[in-house]
Motif scaffolding. Structure first.
Motif, PDB file in Angstrom:
ATOM      1  N   ALA A 175      28.296  -9.768  57.829  1.00 17.65           N
ATOM      2  CA  ALA A 175      27.131 -10.663  57.853  1.00 17.65           C
ATOM      3  C   ALA A 175      26.577 -10.845  56.410  1.00 17.65           C
ATOM      4  O   ALA A 175      26.328 -12.123  56.082  1.00 17.65           O
ATOM      5  CB  ALA A 175      26.017 -10.028  58.720  1.00 17.65           C
ATOM      6  N   ILE A 176      26.839 -10.079  55.392  1.00 17.42           N
ATOM      7  CA  ILE A 176      26.370 -10.226  54.135  1.00 17.42           C
ATOM      8  C   ILE A 176      27.054 -11.281  53.541  1.00 17.42           C
ATOM      9  O   ILE A 176      26.607 -12.237  52.785  1.00 17.42           O
ATOM     10  CB  ILE A 176      26.321  -8.930  53.448  1.00 17.42           C
ATOM     11  CG1 ILE A 176      25.196  -7.685  53.786  1.00 17.42           C
ATOM     12  CG2 ILE A 176      26.192  -9.074  51.932  1.00 17.42           C
ATOM     13  CD1 ILE A 176      25.339  -6.591  53.422  1.00 17.42           C
TER      14      ILE A 176
ATOM     15  N   LEU B  95      28.710 -13.532  54.888  1.00 20.27           N
ATOM     16  CA  LEU B  95      28.356 -14.873  55.748  1.00 20.27           C
ATOM     17  C   LEU B  95      27.282 -15.435  54.942  1.00 20.27           C
ATOM     18  O   LEU B  95      27.140 -16.663  54.511  1.00 20.27           O
ATOM     19  CB  LEU B  95      27.996 -14.689  57.209  1.00 20.27           C
ATOM     20  CG  LEU B  95      28.482 -15.873  57.997  1.00 20.27           C
ATOM     21  CD1 LEU B  95      29.665 -16.653  57.698  1.00 20.27           C
ATOM     22  CD2 LEU B  95      28.249 -15.516  59.425  1.00 20.27           C
ATOM     23  N   VAL B  96      26.306 -14.358  54.754  1.00 19.77           N
ATOM     24  CA  VAL B  96      24.923 -14.998  54.291  1.00 19.77           C
ATOM     25  C   VAL B  96      25.116 -15.471  53.076  1.00 19.77           C
ATOM     26  O   VAL B  96      24.383 -16.570  52.358  1.00 19.77           O
ATOM     27  CB  VAL B  96      23.846 -14.048  54.203  1.00 19.77           C
ATOM     28  CG1 VAL B  96      22.667 -14.296  53.299  1.00 19.77           C
ATOM     29  CG2 VAL B  96      23.368 -13.427  55.730  1.00 19.77           C
ATOM     30  N   LEU B  97      25.921 -15.018  52.016  1.00 18.87           N
ATOM     31  CA  LEU B  97      26.349 -15.333  50.793  1.00 18.87           C
ATOM     32  C   LEU B  97      26.748 -16.684  50.525  1.00 18.87           C
ATOM     33  O   LEU B  97      27.035 -17.642  49.768  1.00 18.87           O
ATOM     34  CB  LEU B  97      27.056 -14.475  49.878  1.00 18.87           C
ATOM     35  CG  LEU B  97      26.293 -13.245  49.807  1.00 18.87           C
ATOM     36  CD1 LEU B  97      27.289 -12.154  49.008  1.00 18.87           C
ATOM     37  CD2 LEU B  97      25.239 -13.373  48.749  1.00 18.87           C
ATOM     38  N   THR B  98      27.023 -17.335  51.765  1.00 15.51           N
ATOM     39  CA  THR B  98      27.583 -18.789  51.911  1.00 15.51           C
ATOM     40  C   THR B  98      26.564 -19.855  51.871  1.00 15.51           C
ATOM     41  O   THR B  98      26.595 -20.970  51.850  1.00 15.51           O
ATOM     42  CB  THR B  98      28.469 -19.021  53.203  1.00 15.51           C
ATOM     43  OG1 THR B  98      27.859 -18.969  54.226  1.00 15.51           O
ATOM     44  CG2 THR B  98      29.722 -18.263  53.056  1.00 15.51           C
ATOM     45  N   PHE B  99      25.231 -19.267  51.432  1.00 11.66           N
ATOM     46  CA  PHE B  99      24.269 -20.313  51.641  1.00 11.66           C
ATOM     47  C   PHE B  99      24.120 -21.266  50.512  1.00 11.66           C
ATOM     48  O   PHE B  99      23.645 -22.380  51.118  1.00 11.66           O
ATOM     49  CB  PHE B  99      22.842 -19.344  51.455  1.00 11.66           C
ATOM     50  CG  PHE B  99      22.770 -18.979  50.096  1.00 11.66           C
ATOM     51  CD1 PHE B  99      21.678 -19.762  48.995  1.00 11.66           C
ATOM     52  CD2 PHE B  99      23.259 -17.709  49.731  1.00 11.66           C
ATOM     53  CE1 PHE B  99      21.712 -19.142  48.022  1.00 11.66           C
ATOM     54  CE2 PHE B  99      22.845 -17.041  48.455  1.00 11.66           C
ATOM     55  CZ  PHE B  99      22.186 -17.995  47.491  1.00 11.66           C
TER      56      PHE B  99
ATOM     57  N   TRP C 298      24.814 -24.474  52.605  1.00 13.32           N
ATOM     58  CA  TRP C 298      23.848 -24.813  53.272  1.00 13.32           C
ATOM     59  C   TRP C 298      22.814 -25.600  52.425  1.00 13.32           C
ATOM     60  O   TRP C 298      22.307 -26.803  52.927  1.00 13.32           O
ATOM     61  CB  TRP C 298      23.015 -23.742  54.057  1.00 13.32           C
ATOM     62  CG  TRP C 298      22.123 -24.059  54.715  1.00 13.32           C
ATOM     63  CD1 TRP C 298      21.664 -24.799  56.121  1.00 13.32           C
ATOM     64  CD2 TRP C 298      20.585 -23.749  54.379  1.00 13.32           C
ATOM     65  NE1 TRP C 298      20.554 -24.940  56.219  1.00 13.32           N
ATOM     66  CE2 TRP C 298      19.511 -24.411  55.250  1.00 13.32           C
ATOM     67  CE3 TRP C 298      19.920 -23.139  53.388  1.00 13.32           C
ATOM     68  CZ2 TRP C 298      18.329 -24.112  55.326  1.00 13.32           C
ATOM     69  CZ3 TRP C 298      18.532 -23.031  53.104  1.00 13.32           C
ATOM     70  CH2 TRP C 298      17.843 -23.548  54.304  1.00 13.32           C
TER      71      TRP C 298
ATOM     72  N   LEU D  83      22.438 -23.391  62.206  1.00 14.61           N
ATOM     73  CA  LEU D  83      22.036 -22.039  62.677  1.00 14.61           C
ATOM     74  C   LEU D  83      22.792 -21.339  64.009  1.00 14.61           C
ATOM     75  O   LEU D  83      23.465 -20.188  63.638  1.00 14.61           O
ATOM     76  CB  LEU D  83      20.634 -21.911  62.832  1.00 14.61           C
ATOM     77  CG  LEU D  83      19.952 -20.464  63.290  1.00 14.61           C
ATOM     78  CD1 LEU D  83      20.197 -19.554  61.971  1.00 14.61           C
ATOM     79  CD2 LEU D  83      18.573 -20.309  63.942  1.00 14.61           C
TER      80      LEU D  83
ATOM     81  N   TYR E  37      26.172 -20.604  62.441  1.00 15.18           N
ATOM     82  CA  TYR E  37      26.245 -19.320  62.064  1.00 15.18           C
ATOM     83  C   TYR E  37      26.175 -18.164  62.971  1.00 15.18           C
ATOM     84  O   TYR E  37      26.892 -17.276  62.741  1.00 15.18           O
ATOM     85  CB  TYR E  37      24.934 -19.033  60.773  1.00 15.18           C
ATOM     86  CG  TYR E  37      25.584 -19.444  59.356  1.00 15.18           C
ATOM     87  CD1 TYR E  37      26.220 -18.825  58.663  1.00 15.18           C
ATOM     88  CD2 TYR E  37      24.791 -20.725  59.003  1.00 15.18           C
ATOM     89  CE1 TYR E  37      26.298 -19.274  57.315  1.00 15.18           C
ATOM     90  CE2 TYR E  37      25.008 -20.979  57.602  1.00 15.18           C
ATOM     91  CZ  TYR E  37      25.847 -20.390  56.878  1.00 15.18           C
ATOM     92  OH  TYR E  37      26.071 -20.848  55.401  1.00 15.18           O
TER      93      TYR E  37
ATOM     94  N   LEU F   9      29.226 -15.326  63.317  1.00 16.29           N
ATOM     95  CA  LEU F   9      28.970 -14.022  63.216  1.00 16.29           C
ATOM     96  C   LEU F   9      29.605 -13.290  64.508  1.00 16.29           C
ATOM     97  O   LEU F   9      30.039 -12.131  64.378  1.00 16.29           O
ATOM     98  CB  LEU F   9      27.356 -13.834  62.902  1.00 16.29           C
ATOM     99  CG  LEU F   9      26.962 -12.524  62.822  1.00 16.29           C
ATOM    100  CD1 LEU F   9      27.839 -11.875  61.384  1.00 16.29           C
ATOM    101  CD2 LEU F   9      25.495 -12.320  62.514  1.00 16.29           C
TER     102      LEU F   9
END
Lengths: 313, 245
Positions: free
Chosen positions: B109-110, B112-116, B119, B134, B137, B141
């Motif tokens: 998840a971390i 994945l979040v770093l692909t922000f 976005w 969203l 995402y 996940l």
């Protein structure tokens, strides 16, 4: 209190532990003795709740390890064989993890961690990763982990393996210091260790319990128990004289150092007779000793038949 | 009860970042996710303000990267012997399996979040439907979680990490394409239609595509939930059986 009843463990065709029963009371330090592959570790793994027995029951502190494993595990501190630990962690974070999972918190958590770190002399390596530590330090980290929650029951599989003589001494002193109101079970194949720390010894070979006694009782069953050994420049004359004594059953000469050992006949006290003989005949004797018994000899005597039998099976 | 799971979770998650593995994984994940989006997905050429060219490739990315994360989960514990330590602490098998799984999932998840940034990019360039993004995402996940649950179960089967990796990739690949001819043709010749339909409904891709389009259907959520729960339950059984080998 540990109560073990008719415990067995089978791996396929191999019966690793064969119908073992015993119990351990608080204040006892029980030494598990046996050759490699005798079933010592398997038994300890079952007490600690890692392996499920094929048959029989284990109760630790009143909790059945099979039926109430969590409660039983709470009262046990366990050092597995080889002292495994997470290599990428430091002793500080590792002990912190163990403290968390054991439910230690706040002041007590800090106090217990400080205490085991001090007792096992881990201060200087606290922030080094465990995989970079020497074997001795790894073993001590494993011991620290096992005693962290001040458990009532400690199961320590080869606690001094890989330690140098000084460290061995420290660990034995630690075990003795903890022993007063606790139950400690250690496995070892170092016989002097049994002497040094154990109040009771169980000999296992081929999965079976072959002896359960105090170290002194085990020694007494040695044929060396009560024997007298001596060294002298006049070996032939002394041997001759010893053979002439009514109390002497047998005389042996060590081919390497020429040490003479005289074995008494059943139930006879040999030492006074031999010392009287030396005095009356004025034999020049360099050294004279009463043997209390040799554990290694007793160990071989007890375990060899079982091993031979297993090899044949 | 809860705190044992949390302790294991924290230890495991910290464990990922204690070695370079975590940073290598995150770097490769971000580079590949970016490269696939822009070069294979034609992010700019499509001229649409959405992230479907980003999410489309996630299943393929996960196919190799998630098994790489999962392979060490139990295989490593068995190889180093720490499994004996872990399972003689006062924790249940369920807590151990769940704690390790959640840590690995949080790690992904971390990443994945770093692909922000992508976005931010799409919001800068146009007016995308952020609700759909969203959902994308969430779908991504969930799929990673399902792969991970499979991987954790299979890493308990063997103490060899390479074998764990390969088996996991193969099983994930089969499940990914369960709705496609490559897998279905092997069954359609002989198996009853109901079985073929059943296998087809197990397809990751079908369920993932539905969510990544922005449609969160309860059935897809239940599917992923059951996948994760089922494989983790299997994992507890496998660990119990194999722990002493």
């Amino acid at each position: 209190m540990i109560e073990i009843n008719n415990l067995s463990k089978r791996y396929g065709a191999l019966l690793a532990v064969d119908d073992i029963s015993f119990s351990v009371e608080p204040g006892q330090v029980l030494g598990f003795l046996g050759p490699n592959g005798a079933g010592k570790s398997t038994t300890m793994k079952m007490i600690a709740g890692f392996l499920t027995p094929t048959a029989g029951s284990i109760k630790v502190g009143g909790f059945d390890v099979g039926e109430d494993p969590i409660q039983a595990k709470r009262s046990i501190g366990y050092l597995p064989e080889g002292a495994p630990a997470y290599g990428e962690m430091t002793p500080r974070s590792f002990l912190g993890f163990i403290a968390d999972i054991r439910g230690l918190a706040g002041d007590r958590r800090r106090q217990r961690i400080d205490e085991v770190v001090a007792r096992l002399n881990l201060q200087q390596v606290l922030d080094q990763t465990i995989e970079t530590l020497s074997k001795g330090f790894k073993r001590r980290v494993g011991l620290a982990q096992a005693i962290l929650h001040d458990p009532q029951v400690m199961i320590l599989d080869e606690p001094t393996d890989g330690l140098d003589p000084n460290q061995k001494h420290e660990v034995r002193a630690l075990i003795q210091a903890m022993a007063r109101d606790k139950i400690i079970v250690i496995s070892t194949h170092i016989l002097e260790e049994v002497h040094a720390v154990c109040t009771r010894a169980i000999v296992i070979a081929g999965g079976r319990l072959l002896a359960d006694a105090t170290p002194a009782e085990l020694e007494r069953s040695s044929r060396y128990h009560g024997a007298v050994s001596l060294t002298t420049p006049q070996t032939p004359a002394v041997v001759e004289a010893l053979r002439g004594l009514a109390e002497v059953d047998q005389v042996e000469i060590d081919p390497q150092d020429g040490r003479i050992t005289a074995f008494p006949k059943q139930g006879r006290a040999l030492f006074p007779v031999v010392s009287e003989l030396i005095r009356s005949r004025s034999f020049p004797v360099d050294e004279l000793a009463l043997e209390s018994g040799r554990l290694d000899e007793v160990f071989r005597q007890i375990t060899l038949p079982a091993q031979v039998e297993r090899a044949r099976a | 009860m809860r705190s044992a799971t949390m302790s294991i979770f924290r230890r495991e998650l910290a464990g990922y970042f204690a070695t370079p593995v975590a940073y290598v994984f995150i770097a490769i994940f971000l580079i590949l996710a970016g490269a696939m989006t822009f070069y294979l997905g034609g992010f700019f050429e499509r001229g649409q303000a959405d992230l479907s060219s980003f999410f489309t490739f996630h299943p393929w990315l996960y196919l190799f990267l998630v098994p790489a994360v999962a392979m060490r989960m139990w295989a490593e514990e068995r190889k180093s012997g720490t499994i004996e330590l872990l399972l003689t602490l006062p924790v249940t098998m369920g807590q151990a399996v769940l704690g390790k799984f959640l840590a690995a999932w949080a790690f992904i998840a971390i990443a994945l979040v770093l692909t922000f940034p992508i976005w931010i990019t799409v919001n800068y360039l146009g007016n995308p439907d952020n609700g759909a993004i969203l959902a994308g995402y969430i779908g991504s996940l969930l799929m990673a979680g399902a792969f991970l649950a499979i991987g954790s179960c299979l890493s308990a089967v063997t103490s060899n990490q390479v074998i764990a990796f390969i088996i996991t990739v193969v099983v994930c690949f089969m499940l990914l394409l369960a709705g496609y001819p490559l897998v279905l043709d092997a069954f359609s010749g002989w198996a009853p239609q109901a079985l073929v339909d059943g296998i087809a409904s197990l397809s990751f891709l079908t369920h993932f595509n539905a969510i990544s389009k922005g449609v969160i259907d309860l059935r897809d959520l239940v599917y992923f939930g059951l996948m994760i729960g089922g494989w983790l339950y299997a994992c507890t059984i496998v660990v119990e059986l194999k722990k002493a080998d």
